[in-house]
Design a protein around this motif. Structure first.
Motif, PDB file in Angstrom:
ATOM      1  N   HIS A 516       0.873  -1.161   0.000  1.00 17.43           N
ATOM      2  CA  HIS A 516       0.000   0.000   0.000  1.00 17.43           C
ATOM      3  C   HIS A 516       0.906   1.205   0.000  1.00 17.43           C
ATOM      4  O   HIS A 516       1.372   1.633   1.037  1.00 17.43           O
ATOM      5  CB  HIS A 516      -0.861   0.025   1.266  1.00 17.43           C
ATOM      6  N   HIS A 517       1.178   1.729  -1.186  1.00 15.08           N
ATOM      7  CA  HIS A 517       2.057   2.892  -1.311  1.00 15.08           C
ATOM      8  C   HIS A 517       3.371   2.668  -0.592  1.00 15.08           C
ATOM      9  O   HIS A 517       4.206   1.907  -1.027  1.00 15.08           O
ATOM     10  CB  HIS A 517       1.349   4.154  -0.817  1.00 15.08           C
ATOM     11  N   ALA A 518       3.547   3.317   0.532  1.00 12.98           N
ATOM     12  CA  ALA A 518       4.892   3.315   1.120  1.00 12.98           C
ATOM     13  C   ALA A 518       5.147   2.137   2.036  1.00 12.98           C
ATOM     14  O   ALA A 518       6.229   2.030   2.593  1.00 12.98           O
ATOM     15  CB  ALA A 518       5.114   4.609   1.886  1.00 12.98           C
ATOM     16  N   TRP A 519       4.163   1.218   2.224  1.00  8.79           N
ATOM     17  CA  TRP A 519       4.354   0.130   3.160  1.00  8.79           C
ATOM     18  C   TRP A 519       4.433  -1.193   2.438  1.00  8.79           C
ATOM     19  O   TRP A 519       3.720  -1.448   1.479  1.00  8.79           O
ATOM     20  CB  TRP A 519       3.182   0.060   4.144  1.00  8.79           C
ATOM     21  N   MET A 520       5.334  -2.068   2.916  1.00  7.90           N
ATOM     22  CA  MET A 520       5.358  -3.439   2.427  1.00  7.90           C
ATOM     23  C   MET A 520       4.758  -4.303   3.520  1.00  7.90           C
ATOM     24  O   MET A 520       5.165  -4.218   4.669  1.00  7.90           O
ATOM     25  CB  MET A 520       6.803  -3.897   2.204  1.00  7.90           C
ATOM     26  N   GLN A 521       3.810  -5.139   3.162  1.00  9.57           N
ATOM     27  CA  GLN A 521       3.202  -5.997   4.181  1.00  9.57           C
ATOM     28  C   GLN A 521       3.308  -7.435   3.746  1.00  9.57           C
ATOM     29  O   GLN A 521       3.157  -7.756   2.575  1.00  9.57           O
ATOM     30  CB  GLN A 521       1.737  -5.627   4.358  1.00  9.57           C
ATOM     31  N   LEU A 522       3.566  -8.306   4.703  1.00 11.43           N
ATOM     32  CA  LEU A 522       3.655  -9.717   4.382  1.00 11.43           C
ATOM     33  C   LEU A 522       2.251 -10.289   4.276  1.00 11.43           C
ATOM     34  O   LEU A 522       1.388  -9.966   5.075  1.00 11.43           O
ATOM     35  CB  LEU A 522       4.400 -10.459   5.486  1.00 11.43           C
ATOM     36  N   PRO A 523       2.046 -11.170   3.303  1.00 12.84           N
ATOM     37  CA  PRO A 523       0.717 -11.767   3.177  1.00 12.84           C
ATOM     38  C   PRO A 523       0.440 -12.673   4.365  1.00 12.84           C
ATOM     39  O   PRO A 523       1.294 -13.443   4.780  1.00 12.84           O
ATOM     40  CB  PRO A 523       0.819 -12.571   1.882  1.00 12.84           C
ATOM     41  N   GLY A 524      -0.716 -12.540   4.930  1.00 13.54           N
ATOM     42  CA  GLY A 524      -1.099 -13.439   6.009  1.00 13.54           C
ATOM     43  C   GLY A 524      -0.455 -13.094   7.335  1.00 13.54           C
ATOM     44  O   GLY A 524      -0.494 -13.860   8.271  1.00 13.54           O
ATOM     45  N   SER A 525       0.145 -11.922   7.441  1.00 13.37           N
ATOM     46  CA  SER A 525       0.753 -11.549   8.710  1.00 13.37           C
ATOM     47  C   SER A 525       0.565 -10.053   8.869  1.00 13.37           C
ATOM     48  O   SER A 525       0.267  -9.353   7.918  1.00 13.37           O
ATOM     49  CB  SER A 525       2.233 -11.912   8.690  1.00 13.37           C
ATOM     50  N   SER A 526       0.720  -9.572  10.097  1.00 11.48           N
ATOM     51  CA  SER A 526       0.507  -8.140  10.274  1.00 11.48           C
ATOM     52  C   SER A 526       1.816  -7.359  10.245  1.00 11.48           C
ATOM     53  O   SER A 526       1.839  -6.186  10.554  1.00 11.48           O
ATOM     54  CB  SER A 526      -0.201  -7.894  11.598  1.00 11.48           C
ATOM     55  N   THR A 527       2.907  -8.034   9.871  1.00 10.22           N
ATOM     56  CA  THR A 527       4.195  -7.343   9.899  1.00 10.22           C
ATOM     57  C   THR A 527       4.298  -6.403   8.725  1.00 10.22           C
ATOM     58  O   THR A 527       4.064  -6.783   7.594  1.00 10.22           O
ATOM     59  CB  THR A 527       5.325  -8.371   9.792  1.00 10.22           C
ATOM     60  N   ARG A 528       4.687  -5.170   8.998  1.00 10.16           N
ATOM     61  CA  ARG A 528       4.815  -4.197   7.931  1.00 10.16           C
ATOM     62  C   ARG A 528       6.144  -3.472   8.057  1.00 10.16           C
ATOM     63  O   ARG A 528       6.692  -3.348   9.141  1.00 10.16           O
ATOM     64  CB  ARG A 528       3.686  -3.170   7.985  1.00 10.16           C
ATOM     65  N   LEU A 529       6.604  -2.977   6.913  1.00  7.22           N
ATOM     66  CA  LEU A 529       7.820  -2.168   6.929  1.00  7.22           C
ATOM     67  C   LEU A 529       7.631  -1.006   5.994  1.00  7.22           C
ATOM     68  O   LEU A 529       7.048  -1.149   4.922  1.00  7.22           O
ATOM     69  CB  LEU A 529       9.015  -3.011   6.447  1.00  7.22           C
ATOM     70  N   SER A 530       8.121   0.146   6.410  1.00  7.44           N
ATOM     71  CA  SER A 530       8.156   1.246   5.461  1.00  7.44           C
ATOM     72  C   SER A 530       9.492   1.943   5.580  1.00  7.44           C
ATOM     73  O   SER A 530       9.759   2.648   6.549  1.00  7.44           O
ATOM     74  CB  SER A 530       7.035   2.241   5.752  1.00  7.44           C
ATOM     75  N   THR A 531      10.361   1.727   4.588  1.00  8.89           N
ATOM     76  CA  THR A 531      11.660   2.380   4.636  1.00  8.89           C
ATOM     77  C   THR A 531      11.503   3.880   4.460  1.00  8.89           C
ATOM     78  O   THR A 531      12.314   4.650   4.972  1.00  8.89           O
ATOM     79  CB  THR A 531      12.575   1.829   3.534  1.00  8.89           C
ATOM     80  N   LEU A 532      10.460   4.287   3.765  1.00 10.84           N
ATOM     81  CA  LEU A 532      10.241   5.719   3.563  1.00 10.84           C
ATOM     82  C   LEU A 532       9.960   6.401   4.891  1.00 10.84           C
ATOM     83  O   LEU A 532      10.521   7.457   5.208  1.00 10.84           O
ATOM     84  CB  LEU A 532       9.049   5.906   2.617  1.00 10.84           C
ATOM     85  N   VAL A 533       9.102   5.750   5.707  1.00  7.72           N
ATOM     86  CA  VAL A 533       8.790   6.344   7.009  1.00  7.72           C
ATOM     87  C   VAL A 533      10.024   6.375   7.899  1.00  7.72           C
ATOM     88  O   VAL A 533      10.300   7.375   8.558  1.00  7.72           O
ATOM     89  CB  VAL A 533       7.642   5.552   7.682  1.00  7.72           C
ATOM     90  N   ILE A 534      10.780   5.268   7.890  1.00  6.13           N
ATOM     91  CA  ILE A 534      11.985   5.235   8.731  1.00  6.13           C
ATOM     92  C   ILE A 534      12.941   6.337   8.297  1.00  6.13           C
ATOM     93  O   ILE A 534      13.519   7.052   9.116  1.00  6.13           O
ATOM     94  CB  ILE A 534      12.668   3.858   8.644  1.00  6.13           C
ATOM     95  N   GLY A 535      13.128   6.468   6.970  1.00 16.07           N
ATOM     96  CA  GLY A 535      14.012   7.516   6.478  1.00 16.07           C
ATOM     97  C   GLY A 535      13.526   8.894   6.884  1.00 16.07           C
ATOM     98  O   GLY A 535      14.314   9.753   7.312  1.00 16.07           O
ATOM     99  N   ALA A 536      12.203   9.109   6.753  1.00 19.01           N
ATOM    100  CA  ALA A 536      11.664  10.420   7.113  1.00 19.01           C
ATOM    101  C   ALA A 536      11.863  10.695   8.595  1.00 19.01           C
ATOM    102  O   ALA A 536      12.219  11.806   8.991  1.00 19.01           O
ATOM    103  CB  ALA A 536      10.181  10.468   6.753  1.00 19.01           C
ATOM    104  N   VAL A 537      11.638   9.681   9.435  1.00 21.62           N
ATOM    105  CA  VAL A 537      11.809   9.891  10.881  1.00 21.62           C
ATOM    106  C   VAL A 537      13.263  10.189  11.202  1.00 21.62           C
ATOM    107  O   VAL A 537      13.564  11.041  12.040  1.00 21.62           O
ATOM    108  CB  VAL A 537      11.315   8.654  11.660  1.00 21.62           C
TER     109      VAL A 537
END
Lengths: 671, 315
Positions: A516-537
């Motif tokens: 979903h745009h800036a987030w990568m999510q694993l199928p069947g799990s709630s784990t998400r990552l967004s390198t864009l958000v981490i970079g922005a923070v």
């Protein structure tokens, strides 16, 4: 003719034109035109590849009467297009870089002309769709890269590297040839599709034999242990832009071969196949990075690190196969996607590292890290690009290495706990190996960046270095920007990966990564990552910290003072750590794997035992596999060769006798 | 990514930033009293930071831009990790964008830059500290990843907030063999990565016993203040992880002010207890020889590997 066909045709034309201009033009014109034509040709191929992704038309070109046997069949689907992007993303900056790099002594006609042909041969390998076409393009790629490796053939090391490379690449070629011969026994010399269908009827043990042969051949091209011995030699001795292309793109042809032939073509195999891939991956990762850590030659360090990254990719591919056998298709697709993203990211940051190392070599004529140093002040741009490459390969967020490392680690995480006992033991081992490799990578590149660039220069060659020229800077800058962009925008690549994975047999219609745009999510799990958000923070935190420190009125101006050395006035380069001393603790810890051979002899003065005149330190860190396996094998082969030489003693009577015996045998057998 | 989530993340970071020097102060005070000394009080680390912020910055003559960049990178990665780790609540906004792998690699980023800064001045001390620090960090990585993997098996995800919540929802998983083995492994990694006894002596300035201190020898003024604050925060991260992964009661799972208040108080209590335990461990153990440390880390790797395999066979 469609747009994609036009783009690929233009690419081929420009690359051939580049080869011609390399042969025909005078020196300076040759340097500019050949390399710029290569860059534009590779760019055209990338445009065509992107078009294959955006449109939905697979591309197919059949040429009759080009090859001696059968037709030349080229088919470009999503997997080929992805690998073309990988090739292009390294080839364009490397070609621009080569305009400046080949200025002194490397601009012979052969070297310049072979470079575009090498790029063309790699593009042809990924688009080949029949057995004959694939093998011929593979051999073309091997020969052009061999010619490029021995560019500096006046040095003994370069010649020796060429011989090792030629022998191992042809050994791999033989394995692939026999593998194809077995696989296509019901449909010889036909296209991949027909071979794939007909191979389903072959007995299982023959299929397993074919798989082993293919794996050995492709793994040797990819540089996986124990077939990696050519890699440190060839990548170190080749000119740096060629090393970048070989490490970034050519070893990925081995990975392409494994994915195309062992997955797409052969379909699903037995579980032990993929356990073999996983095991080879684990061994390559650990062995490669240990030797990189112990190496003091900058380009050998980078070459061994390529071996380590190939190990990581093989771990992900092996895990994918094990998932597929265990019927977890979504996880299998995810693991393949992780491996492919690492293929792309590794091409980018390893290309960057090799180009920066090439700049260092160009400026100092020295590859030995123990003699470099002090380049931060003299070559600030190169140091910055090398630092970006080193941060990317150490998987530091938010650069691109982190995204693919995260995906590969997650692909293993999701598989534990499971019902299969194999997975429950093997995957934690693989995870431990990947984590150890990750830590050692960080240590290795701190060593390379720190001892190579920081503090005082350790030799005159480093003390007289100057920053490199414009074209070389542009090449490095392009790859550095790509590292950062692919890092921040990693989640936007999910669509590309999905399309590529969905084209493989057995994984159709699976979405490996929900994005979903800036987030990568694993199928069947709630784990998400967004390198864009981490970079922005991270960027936000920098700004906040600077503002707060300013508000607290903390003094910002730094006074320059000599380094503290317990009251000693003089500071010389002898007081710094060298790369060999930096690696010593890890060398000691892993001595059983590296098996170094070292010797210290101390000469004392005649007058007194307590005054030392000189100390001699000897350290031999040659590759263990080369020493214990290849050297005895070569000695054995040479012994039998010398025995055979006695058959050929120059006596014409003996030769006539041989002819008569052979004739008699033929008459008897063919009766 | 709601406003409340972002506010919670930022307040977690601010709280950990404010608390960490006090936790270090507790460690030093307990150690002082155990050794029969008066001790400087638990506010001393904050007084040190304040003093350092007002002092002049000095740069060694041969250093490059890395020398000033390293403390900044170390500090900002610590701040970002502080927003991710579930210290008072499991509902921080950061849980939607980063998991514990991001935490591990952000902490590694700080270590890498500090090691580079150690090499930057061109002194033998810096090189020695840098070399030893990277060796220990490389050998502790596999243990850290596998230990948290073993604990994450209860939640089937690598997001730290969910793992803590799973611990609250299923307390029986906390005393499972996998959990206890992982606790042992994490404890050893905490000591290794933060340079506490028996791996490194944080109070020493002798080259034979230095790892972390050797790398930071050249920094002064606000650089040293940032480095010290970041190292305090990193120790508190590991202690918070141990506290909230294995004794998760008190962590807020809803966004009500009462739950958050209980979360803060619970965190304070757990940190003080863990700080006292750590301090007694430091007082009672002696520092290991440098080349015995890989054996210790290998042992902790075996513990974490066992934790993962046991978690899949017994869970």
């Amino acid at each position: 003719m469609t747009f994609a066909q036009g783009a690929f045709g233009l690419a081929g034309l420009l690359l051939l034109l580049g080869g011609l201009s390399g042969l025909l033009l005078p020196t300076t014109a040759r340097r500019f035109l050949t390399n710029l034509l290569t860059a534009i040709g590779a760019g055209a191929a990338c445009v065509g590849a992107i078009r294959v992704f955006t449109s939905n038309e697979p591309l197919s070109i059949v040429a009759n009467n080009v090859l001696p046997f059968g037709q030349a069949v080229f088919e470009i689907d999503e997997l080929s297009a992805f690998f073309m992007l990988v090739i292009g993303v390294v080839a364009i900056p490397a070609a621009i870089y080569a305009v400046g790099y080949t200025k002194h002594g490397l601009s012979s006609r052969t070297t310049q002309a072979m470079f575009p042909v090498f790029v063309l041969s790699m593009l042809l390998v990924v688009s080949a769709a029949s057995m004959a076409t694939f093998l011929i393009c593979w051999e073309l790629m091997a020969i052009t890269s061999l010619v490029l490796v021995v560019t500096e053939h006046r040095h003994r090391d370069a010649r020796s590297a060429g011989i090792w490379y030629a022998a191992m690449t042809h050994f791999g070629f033989l394995a692939i040839l026999v593998g194809f011969a077995i696989l296509s026994m019901h449909a010889p010399l036909d296209t991949f599709g027909v071979i794939g269908e007909s191979s389903l009827t072959i007995t299982p043990w023959l299929r397993s034999l074919a798989f082993l042969l293919f794996f050995v051949g492709f793994a040797s091209k990819a540089g996986a242990v124990p077939f990696h011995v050519w890699l440190p030699r060839a990548h170190a001795e080749a000119p740096s832009h060629v090393s970048a292309l070989m490490s970034g793109a050519m070893v990925k042809m081995g990975i392409y071969g494994i994915v195309r032939v062992c997955w797409d073509l052969m379909g699903l195999g037995s579980r032990w196949w993929y356990m073999v891939i996983l095991a080879v991956g684990i061994v390559s990762a650990i062995f490669g990075i240990l030797h990189a850590m112990a190496s003091h030659d900058l380009k050998r360090l980078l070459a061994y690190s390529t071996s380590e990254n190939i190990g990581l990719i093989l771990i992900a591919l092996g895990a994918a196969g094990i998932y597929k056998v265990g019927k977890s298709d979504a996880l299998a697709a995810f693991a393949v996607a992780a491996a492919l993203l690492h293929v792309l990211n590794h091409a980018v940051f390893k290309g960057l590292l090799f180009l920066s190392a090439g700049s260092v070599l160009f400026a100092t004529h020295n590859r030995n890290l123990d003699q470099l140093g002090g380049l931060a002040k003299r070559m600030p741009f190169t140091m910055l690009t090398f630092a970006i490459g080193a941060m990317a390969i150490s998987a530091i967020p938010p650069l691109n290495g982190f995204a693919s490392e995260w995906l590969m680690l997650q692909s293993l995480f999701q598989g534990i706990p499971s019902d299969s006992a194999y997975r429950n033991v093997l995957f934690p081992l693989a995870l431990g190996a990947m984590a150890l490799a990750g830590g050692l990578v960080a240590a290795t590149f701190v060593k390379a960046l720190g001892t190579g660039f920081l503090a005082l220069p350790r030799s005159e060659s480093a003390a007289e270095a100057t920053e490199v020229g414009g074209f070389m800077k542009i090449g490095q800058l392009l790859l550095a920007i790509t590292c950062v962009v692919l890092g921040f925008g990693a989640s936007f690549l999910s669509g590309l990966l999905t399309r590529t994975v969905a084209s493989l047999r057995g994984l159709y219609d699976i979405e490996p990564i929900n994005h979903h745009h800036a987030w990568m999510q694993l199928p069947g799990s709630s784990t998400r990552l967004s390198t864009l958000v981490i970079g922005a923070v991270l960027i936000g935190a920098v700004i906040l910290t600077i503002v707060v420190l300013r508000l607290l009125r903390s003094p910002a101006k730094a006074r320059v003072a000599p380094t503290w050395a317990c009251g000693r006035e003089l500071q010389t380069p002898r007081m710094e750590y060298t790369s060999t001393s930096y690696a010593e603790p890890l060398r000691r810890v892993f001595a059983n794997v590296l098996r170094p051979d070292s010797d210290i002899s101390v000469d004392r003065r005649n007058e007194s035992q307590y005054f030392v005149q000189s100390v001699h330190y000897y350290l031999d860190l040659r590759d263990v596999i080369e020493r214990r396996f290849y050297t005895p094998l070569l000695t054995f082969a040479r012994k039998w060769g010398e025995l055979g030489r006695q058959l050929q003693n120059g006596s014409i009577h003996r030769y006539l006798a041989y002819i008569m015996v052979a004739l008699l045998c033929v008459l008897v057998i063919a009766r | 990514m709601s406003i409340s989530g972002i506010a919670l993340a930022l307040s977690q970071a601010a709280l950990l930033l404010a608390l960490s020097p006090f936790v270090i102060g507790v460690i030093r005070q307990v150690r002082a009293r155990a050794e029969g000394r008066q001790g400087a009080g638990i506010r001393q680390p904050w007084r040190d930071i304040r003093k350092l912020l007002r002092k002049e910055r000095i740069r060694p003559v041969y250093a490059s831009w890395i020398f000033h960049a390293a403390p900044m990178v170390l500090f900002i990665t610590s701040i970002v990790v502080a927003t991710i780790i579930p210290s008072i609540t499991t509902r921080s906004a950061a849980n939607g964008s980063a998991d514990f792998l991001a935490v591990v690699f952000l902490l590694l980023a700080g270590t890498i830059f500090l090691a580079l800064a150690g090499l930057d001045a061109g002194s033998a001390f810096g090189g020695m500290g840098s070399s030893r620090e990277m060796t220990i960090a490389a050998l502790a990585e596999p243990t850290l990843l596998l230990a948290i993997l073993a604990v994450s098996a209860r939640a089937q995800t690598s997001g730290l907030g969910e793992i803590v919540k799973a611990g609250i929802d299923h307390p029986s998983m906390l005393i499972a063999p996998a959990s206890l083995l992982a606790l042992g492994a994490l404890a050893i990694v905490t000591l290794a990565e933060n340079g506490r006894i028996p791996v490194d002596n944080p109070a020493t300035h002798l080259e034979l016993t230095m790892v972390h201190e050797a790398m930071t020898l050249e920094h002064s003024g606000r650089d040293l203040a940032l480095i010290e604050l970041a190292s305090y925060m990193r120790l508190v991260f590991y202690l918070t992880l141990i506290a909230n992964l294995f004794v998760p009661w008190g962590v807020a799972t809803t966004l009500s002010p009462a739950a958050i208040g209980i979360g803060i108080v619970a965190l304070l209590g757990k940190l003080v207890v863990l700080a006292a335990v750590l301090s007694m461990v430091e007082v009672l153990l002696a520092k290991l020889r440098l080349f015995r440390i890989p054996e210790l880390l290998a042992g902790s790797f075996v513990l974490s590997f066992l934790a993962v395999t046991v978690s899949s066979f017994l869970a």
